[in-house]
Scaffold this motif. Structure first.
Motif: not given
Ligand code: MG
Ligand code: UDP
Length: 341
Positions: A218-220, A113-119
């Protein structure tokens, strides 16, 4: 039948889950992400969905900002976090590979999972339910692309259409938010190719799989770490590591160009025999331009494949691990999922 017993056993198990989180210059968001992920794991283990030995494994992909420092201090704060630091920036695909290969002997299931909490992390419950129902791989598929700009939307759509045409098994709107079992990870470790395109590779393994839909946010904080050139490289890798169709198309184009040239030649000869005069240089120019274009294009495509062969022959490692902070659940058991102090 064997599968049936497998499935039944799984329903009553609490698998050890490791969240693999690639991070490249994510200092603005990583603290919040860590908190959200730890909370989620805590809840899942309380509900008996996953084992209390579950944890978050960050892969620091050679960040040049404060990411590394923040990740290390997270590890001293709580044993739920572990960190692998890569020596340089190896790219998103290699970073998640590093995490998955490190985690495969320590977990029953891994979710990247990506680090930006988009998912949407709340989709985890569904991922795990599908695993318990017998899936070895579960793909996260985004519901819509409303958070993307028009250019990204269009390029993504064209790309999936192209991949489909070229016969790849890529799952539409799935981007590396996925659950993969230890069994499937072991199989994956057998693929030694240097040009790694996980989204295309994993479906070809053929394990039972399913999809889970989630909303993209959206990206956090921070900005996208996928530059245009990184995206283009990923797209070209995706095509050239799966399909030799472009090479065949070159042959087809060459064949068509030759036929066309032949027909034009005959037309001119017949015309000449009938006493007609053609303004020769216009046709000549068109033909030369078209053929030169085709030749250069073809050379370019062949070049792409030769470059791939060149890289494969080197058999270079995908990533170099610099440091590891692994907090073993057995030794930190008592304080797990809480603060150490
Ligand atoms: Mg992203
Ligand atoms: N990432 C990485 N190495 C890179 C580029 C990106 O590990 O060279 C990570 C990044 O930190 C993030 C994930 O890959 O966790 C996805 O990147 P990003 O969110 O920037 O991509 P986007 O969502 O804009 O496609």
């Amino acid at each position: 039948m064997e599968n049936m017993t497998d499935n039944r056993e799984r329903n009553n198990t609490t698998p050890i889950l490791i969240l693999v989180v690639p991070c490249y210059n994510e200092e603005e968001v990583i603290g919040k992400t860590a908190q959200v992920m730890a909370d989620k794991l805590k809840r899942l283990s309380k509900e008996g969905v996953v084992s209390d030995k579950s944890r978050v494994l960050f892969v620091d992909d050679g960040s040049r900002d404060g990411t590394k420092r923040i990740l290390h201090s997270l590890c001293t704060d709580s044993p739920v976090f572990s960190v692998i630091t890569l020596a340089g920036n190896s790219g998103h695909q290699n970073a998640i590979l590093a995490g998955m290969m490190f985690a495969k002997d320590k977990a029953d299931i891994v979710v990247t999972i990506d680090a930006d909490l988009q998912q949407d992390i709340e989709a985890l419950d569904e991922f795990i339910a599908k695993y318990k129902a017998g899936c070895e791989v579960v793909y996260g598929v985004r519901n819509d692309r409303s958070t993307d700009g028009p250019v990204k939307k269009l390029t993504a759509l064209t790309y999936y259409k192209l991949m489909q045409f070229l016969g790849s098994k890529v799952i539409k709107n799935h981007a590396d938010y996925r659950l993969i079992s230890a069994k499937a990870l072991n199989a994956l470790s057998g693929y030694t190719e240097v040009n790694l395109f996980l989204r295309g590779l994993i479906p070809t393994m053929g394990f039972p799989s399913d999809v889970v839909y989630f909303d993209v946010k959206k990206r956090e904080a921070g900005t996208s770490k996928y530059t245009f050139s990184k995206m283009l490289n990923l797209a070209i890798d995706g095509i050239t590591s799966f399909s030799t169709t472009p090479l065949h198309l070159i042959g087809v184009m060459g064949f068509l160009a030759t036929i066309l040239g032949g027909i034009l030649g005959i037309v001119e000869i017949v015309g000449w025999a009938l006493g007609k005069n053609f303004p020769g240089y216009t046709t000549l120019l068109i033909v030369i331009l078209a053929l030169a274009g085709l030749e250069l294009l073809s050379l370019g495509v062949i070049g792409e494949y030769i470059a791939k062969i060149y890289m494969e022959t080197k058999r270079r490692p995908h990533y170099i691990i610099d440091t590891v902070i692994w907090q073993d659940p057995e030794t930190v058991r008592n304080s797990h999922l809480g603060n150490r102090k």
